[in-house]
Structures are given as C-alpha cells and as structure tokens.
Design a protein around this motif. Structure first.
Motif, PDB file in Angstrom:
ATOM      1  N   ILE A  47      15.058 -74.858 -17.781  1.00  0.00           N
ATOM      2  CA  ILE A  47      14.503 -76.297 -17.232  1.00  0.00           C
ATOM      3  C   ILE A  47      13.210 -76.102 -16.407  1.00  0.00           C
ATOM      4  CG2 ILE A  47      14.768 -78.322 -15.687  1.00  0.00           C
ATOM      5  CD1 ILE A  47      16.816 -78.336 -18.335  1.00  0.00           C
ATOM      6  N   THR A  48      12.276 -76.763 -17.003  1.00  0.00           N
ATOM      7  CA  THR A  48      11.047 -76.874 -16.123  1.00  0.00           C
ATOM      8  C   THR A  48      10.611 -78.057 -15.562  1.00  0.00           C
ATOM      9  OG1 THR A  48       9.854 -77.616 -17.950  1.00  0.00           O
ATOM     10  CG2 THR A  48      10.097 -75.308 -17.845  1.00  0.00           C
ATOM     11  N   HIS A  49      11.035 -79.230 -15.858  1.00  0.00           N
ATOM     12  CA  HIS A  49      11.136 -80.378 -15.006  1.00  0.00           C
ATOM     13  C   HIS A  49      12.190 -81.415 -15.138  1.00  0.00           C
ATOM     14  CE1 HIS A  49       6.807 -78.985 -16.158  1.00  0.00           C
ATOM     15  NE2 HIS A  49       6.573 -79.705 -15.021  1.00  0.00           N
ATOM     16  N   CYS A  50      12.638 -82.086 -14.157  1.00  0.00           N
ATOM     17  CA  CYS A  50      13.558 -82.952 -14.276  1.00  0.00           C
ATOM     18  C   CYS A  50      13.318 -84.376 -13.502  1.00  0.00           C
ATOM     19  CB  CYS A  50      14.684 -82.364 -13.822  1.00  0.00           C
ATOM     20  SG  CYS A  50      16.114 -83.330 -14.005  1.00  0.00           S
ATOM     21  N   GLY A  51      13.404 -85.588 -14.279  1.00  0.00           N
ATOM     22  CA  GLY A  51      13.246 -86.724 -13.880  1.00  0.00           C
ATOM     23  C   GLY A  51      14.496 -87.154 -12.578  1.00  0.00           C
ATOM     24  N   VAL A  52      14.169 -88.088 -11.672  1.00  0.00           N
ATOM     25  CA  VAL A  52      15.150 -88.576 -10.816  1.00  0.00           C
ATOM     26  C   VAL A  52      15.345 -90.088 -11.197  1.00  0.00           C
ATOM     27  CG1 VAL A  52      15.568 -88.655  -8.247  1.00  0.00           C
ATOM     28  CG2 VAL A  52      14.117 -86.817  -8.989  1.00  0.00           C
ATOM     29  N   HIS A  68      20.251 -86.022 -15.326  1.00  0.00           N
ATOM     30  CA  HIS A  68      20.168 -86.221 -16.777  1.00  0.00           C
ATOM     31  C   HIS A  68      19.026 -86.254 -17.362  1.00  0.00           C
ATOM     32  CE1 HIS A  68      20.555 -90.006 -15.018  1.00  0.00           C
ATOM     33  NE2 HIS A  68      20.187 -90.625 -16.126  1.00  0.00           N
ATOM     34  N   GLU A  69      17.839 -86.068 -16.720  1.00  0.00           N
ATOM     35  CA  GLU A  69      16.443 -86.302 -17.149  1.00  0.00           C
ATOM     36  C   GLU A  69      15.706 -84.905 -17.607  1.00  0.00           C
ATOM     37  OE1 GLU A  69      14.251 -89.087 -15.368  1.00  0.00           O
ATOM     38  OE2 GLU A  69      15.732 -90.754 -15.286  1.00  0.00           O
ATOM     39  N   GLY A  70      16.232 -83.820 -17.804  1.00  0.00           N
ATOM     40  CA  GLY A  70      15.741 -82.755 -18.049  1.00  0.00           C
ATOM     41  C   GLY A  70      14.610 -82.274 -19.166  1.00  0.00           C
ATOM     42  N   THR A  71      13.836 -81.614 -18.722  1.00  0.00           N
ATOM     43  CA  THR A  71      12.738 -81.071 -19.768  1.00  0.00           C
ATOM     44  C   THR A  71      12.740 -79.646 -19.627  1.00  0.00           C
ATOM     45  OG1 THR A  71      11.689 -82.948 -19.849  1.00  0.00           O
ATOM     46  CG2 THR A  71      10.464 -81.406 -21.008  1.00  0.00           C
ATOM     47  N   GLY A  72      12.632 -78.722 -20.827  1.00  0.00           N
ATOM     48  CA  GLY A  72      12.654 -77.489 -20.765  1.00  0.00           C
ATOM     49  C   GLY A  72      12.471 -76.684 -22.189  1.00  0.00           C
ATOM     50  N   THR A  73      12.598 -75.336 -22.131  1.00  0.00           N
ATOM     51  CA  THR A  73      12.452 -74.715 -23.595  1.00  0.00           C
ATOM     52  C   THR A  73      13.532 -73.936 -23.737  1.00  0.00           C
ATOM     53  OG1 THR A  73       9.787 -74.029 -22.596  1.00  0.00           O
ATOM     54  CG2 THR A  73      10.868 -72.907 -24.451  1.00  0.00           C
ATOM     55  N   SER A 153       5.259 -82.032 -20.256  1.00  0.00           N
ATOM     56  CA  SER A 153       6.921 -81.830 -19.936  1.00  0.00           C
ATOM     57  C   SER A 153       7.120 -82.808 -18.532  1.00  0.00           C
ATOM     58  CB  SER A 153       7.123 -80.618 -19.641  1.00  0.00           C
ATOM     59  OG  SER A 153       6.974 -79.605 -20.593  1.00  0.00           O
ATOM     60  N   GLU A 154       6.353 -82.859 -17.518  1.00  0.00           N
ATOM     61  CA  GLU A 154       6.465 -83.856 -16.486  1.00  0.00           C
ATOM     62  C   GLU A 154       6.490 -85.209 -16.663  1.00  0.00           C
ATOM     63  OE1 GLU A 154       2.117 -84.424 -14.979  1.00  0.00           O
ATOM     64  OE2 GLU A 154       2.876 -82.467 -14.761  1.00  0.00           O
ATOM     65  N   ASP A 155       6.231 -85.596 -17.766  1.00  0.00           N
ATOM     66  CA  ASP A 155       6.564 -87.090 -18.353  1.00  0.00           C
ATOM     67  C   ASP A 155       7.675 -87.198 -19.177  1.00  0.00           C
ATOM     68  OD1 ASP A 155       3.987 -87.885 -16.791  1.00  0.00           O
ATOM     69  OD2 ASP A 155       2.672 -87.642 -18.428  1.00  0.00           O
ATOM     70  N   ALA A 156       8.182 -86.225 -19.695  1.00  0.00           N
ATOM     71  CA  ALA A 156       9.185 -86.377 -20.757  1.00  0.00           C
ATOM     72  C   ALA A 156      10.458 -86.872 -20.321  1.00  0.00           C
ATOM     73  CB  ALA A 156       9.342 -85.127 -21.638  1.00  0.00           C
ATOM     74  N   GLY A 157      11.045 -86.460 -19.278  1.00  0.00           N
ATOM     75  CA  GLY A 157      12.314 -86.534 -18.703  1.00  0.00           C
ATOM     76  C   GLY A 157      12.412 -88.223 -18.529  1.00  0.00           C
ATOM     77  N   PRO A 158      11.483 -88.890 -17.757  1.00  0.00           N
ATOM     78  CA  PRO A 158      11.535 -90.324 -17.505  1.00  0.00           C
ATOM     79  C   PRO A 158      11.479 -90.985 -18.695  1.00  0.00           C
ATOM     80  CG  PRO A 158      10.195 -89.251 -15.934  1.00  0.00           C
ATOM     81  CD  PRO A 158      10.447 -88.062 -17.026  1.00  0.00           C
ATOM     82  N   LEU A 159      10.756 -90.691 -19.937  1.00  0.00           N
ATOM     83  CA  LEU A 159      10.742 -91.149 -20.998  1.00  0.00           C
ATOM     84  C   LEU A 159      12.139 -91.217 -21.747  1.00  0.00           C
ATOM     85  CD1 LEU A 159       7.088 -90.207 -22.478  1.00  0.00           C
ATOM     86  CD2 LEU A 159       8.029 -92.690 -21.969  1.00  0.00           C
ATOM     87  N   VAL A 160      12.739 -90.025 -21.840  1.00  0.00           N
ATOM     88  CA  VAL A 160      14.023 -89.838 -22.571  1.00  0.00           C
ATOM     89  C   VAL A 160      15.173 -90.666 -21.850  1.00  0.00           C
ATOM     90  CG1 VAL A 160      15.920 -88.482 -23.313  1.00  0.00           C
ATOM     91  CG2 VAL A 160      13.463 -87.791 -23.582  1.00  0.00           C
ATOM     92  N   CYS A 161      14.932 -91.186 -20.701  1.00  0.00           N
ATOM     93  CA  CYS A 161      16.014 -91.833 -19.940  1.00  0.00           C
ATOM     94  C   CYS A 161      15.451 -93.262 -19.692  1.00  0.00           C
ATOM     95  CB  CYS A 161      16.166 -91.298 -18.448  1.00  0.00           C
ATOM     96  SG  CYS A 161      17.476 -92.199 -17.533  1.00  0.00           S
ATOM     97  N   GLY A 162      14.573 -93.595 -18.747  1.00  0.00           N
ATOM     98  CA  GLY A 162      14.178 -94.903 -18.564  1.00  0.00           C
ATOM     99  C   GLY A 162      13.253 -95.524 -19.615  1.00  0.00           C
ATOM    100  N   GLY A 163      12.607 -94.544 -20.233  1.00  0.00           N
ATOM    101  CA  GLY A 163      11.794 -95.156 -21.388  1.00  0.00           C
ATOM    102  C   GLY A 163      12.572 -95.676 -22.553  1.00  0.00           C
TER     103      GLY A 163
END
Length: 350
Positions: A47-52, A68-73, A153-163
């Motif tokens: 995990i590199t970033h995670c939305g709240v 549950h808004e994780g982004t990583g490699t 990557s910092e934008d991806a978590g919120p997109l997969v959840c809230g987006g």
C-alpha cells in the motif's frame, strides 16, 4: 483480454506479514501485525496511499483492520492469478468496499451485478485481520482494479470508493446529455458527482444550504447553485430529471419533489439509519418517482469509471496526511468535524 504470465513475476509460496491499524472498543487506533497465506486467486499489494471514508468511522470501535480505499503495487501473485487474469507484479492497483466476488452465481455470471453476488465478501464482514490503513494486504483479483497511468495514486482510492458511488447512478440510469441532474451537497461525494455529470454533457444543478461554495461548485462543472437554507419552496427552478443525494444527512425531500419531472429517478447515496422525510405512496403513484438505493459500482462499471476519469481528468479534491496514528486520527477528526475539503488521503512512509 489475453491472459498471460510474465515469467519474471514471482508466485507466492509463503505467507506475508504486514503492519496495519485497526479499531478498538474505546475508539482508539491500535497498531497490529497481520499474517496471511496468499490464496491462489489473490495478489499481495504494498500500500502506498489510502483514502479516508466516512464509513471508516462506523468501524472505529470494532476490533478489525480499518479502511477500504487502498492503492498500491502488486509484489506477489497467487498460484492461479496468471491463468485467469493479466495482473502482473509491478501493476498499480486499487481496491474498494468489496473484497471478493465468486464469479459463478447468477449476479456475477449472468447480469454483471457483482455487488449483489450471493457469495461476496466485503469491508466490515470479512478479512478483518487486514485493512488498507496499513503497509500491505492480500486481495482477490475479482475485486481489484488497475489504475490508469494518468491517474495519480493519491487520487485513485477516493475514485474507486466515492467516485464509484456517484458514478453508478449516472452510468446505470440511462440519462442522456442535456438532461438536468440535481446534486444535493458539495462534499466528498458531491464534488465528484458534479465533475462526472458535467463531463457526461449533463446540466448539473447543485443545492446547498448557502451560497458559500458557489464558486467551487461552478469550478467543478455545475451550471447553477441554489441555496436552500430557510426556503419553503424552490419555485422558479427548472425541472430536474435525475436527483442525487450526497449529503451526510437526509434532506427534507418535500422541498424537492415539486421540481422533479414525472418519473424522475432519485438516488439516496447517504449512509444513514434515519427514515427518509417526505416519502409517501402518493409520490410514487401520482408522479411515478423511482427511488433507487445505490452503492458501489459493479466491477465492469468501475473499470469504465476509471478510464472515463483518466480521459476527462475527473479528480477528487484531496488533503494528504501521513499514514501514522497521528495522521489517521487527524484525518478522521477533520472528517468528523465536516472540515475536510473534500477527501482525506493517507500517504504511506517511503
């Protein structure tokens, strides 16, 4: 999609250990270490970033891994991943509310509505010994999404959840360019709903308590904003074809029904246990309003959403915090106070 394996991609034969943050009975964060044996259809993700998300607050007093808004490699593949997918080590991926879909029930195999999968597993009910507030996890590829190169990557978590939450009504409703879409609220969900709708060629009409966020709403792509505080009527507002409720509390719907077209679709996206105001059989009989509860999008829809967001530059407005006890507490407190503009994102130590 051709499924092939890069022979340089290691297949896991041992379990993985990882630190993560979980909730507790008193609401305080607890640092813990998890251990997972990678399943045949899972990948190991750093995990590199995670939305709240606001729903993280619902589980803060539960002994489970949070978020549950994780982004990583991807760093390891389960033994069957290369057979049934094209995921490879080094792929940048995101995950959301759902952890796994079975792939063979009627909802998965025939209708493509994986969110109704009878064997699904999801945040809060499964895999509670891991969470996206952490350094790594194991994830089933049925609920994993590749992140387009142009999305940070910092934008991806919120997109997969809230987006994905606001994308679903727009994508599934059949609404066409030129239709008027009403959006209540300019918060964590609303600001992305405005962007998606406007990029789809829809006329976005925003409703907010005051005009304090009017310029922001117009900047996100809204055509107009109407302040509703202390108003008993919205007379003069042109009719709305589709109506999206993105506020943290249920609105007074009797204020809005008069401006909805006959057969308008209403999408309550608020996670609330309260009864909805103003809903009566006569609203449904006389005006044929359709009230559709909506949550996270299905797998194919999320993939389309990410490609659409990449192509049309739809991005969440974020505030970043370090992925530490202090950083998580600060982010969740700011969200609780209603001061986040508009999605919080945790950044893992490099």
């Amino acid at each position: 999609m051709e499924c092939k394996r890069d022979d340089r991609s290691p297949i896991s034969t041992v379990g993985i250990e990882f630190p993560f943050f979980k909730g507790s009975k008193n609401g305080g964060l607890v640092e813990a270490t998890g251990h997972l044996d990678l399943g045949p259809t899972q990948v190991s993700v750093t995990i590199t970033h995670c939305g709240v998300c606001g729903t993280d607050e619902h589980f803060r007093r539960v002994d489970q891994g949070l978020s549950h808004e994780g982004t990583g490699t991807i760093v390891e593949l389960g033994s069957s991943v290369h057979v049934i997918s094209d995921f490879q080590v080094g792929d940048r991926v995101g995950m959301g509310w759902f952890h796994r879909f079975c792939g063979y029930c009627n909802f998965c195999g025939q209708t493509g509505r994986q969110t109704l999968c009878v064997n699904r597993s999801s945040y809060g009910s499964a895999d509670q010994d891991q969470g996206c507030f952490g350094s790594a996890l194991a994830w089933d590829i049925s609920a994993l999404y590749k992140i387009p190169e142009s999305i940070a990557s910092e934008d991806a978590g919120p997109l997969v959840c809230g987006g994905a939450t606001v994308w679903t009504p727009l994508y599934d409703s059949g609404v066409k360019p030129g239709a008027r879409v009403g959006v209540i609220g300019i918060g964590g969900l609303g600001h992305m709903a405005i962007q998606f709708a406007s990029k789809m060629g829809l006329e976005v009409v925003v409703f907010s308590n005051t005009e304090s966020k009017k310029q922001e709403a117009l900047g996100f792509g809204a055509s107009e904003l109407h302040a509703t505080q202390s108003r008993e009527s919205l007379k003069g507002v042109k009719p709305i074809d589709i109506f999206m409720i993105t506020t943290s509390v249920n609105p007074k719907m009797s204020l809005y029904y008069p401006i909805l077209v006959h057969a308008a679709k209403v999408y309550p996206l608020t996670v609330s246990m309260e009864n909805r105001d103003g809903v009566s059989p006569m609203n449904l009989i006389n005006d044929s309003f359709v009230i559709v509860d909506s949550g996270v999008a299905a797998t194919a829809s999320i993939r389309v959403m990410l490609e659409f967001a990449a192509r049309h530059k739809v991005r969440p407005q974020i505030e970043k915090f370090p992925m530490t006890v202090t950083g998580i507490n600060d982010a969740m407190q700011k969200l609780r106070d209603g001061k986040m503009r508009y999605r919080g994102v945790l950044v893992a130590p490099q």
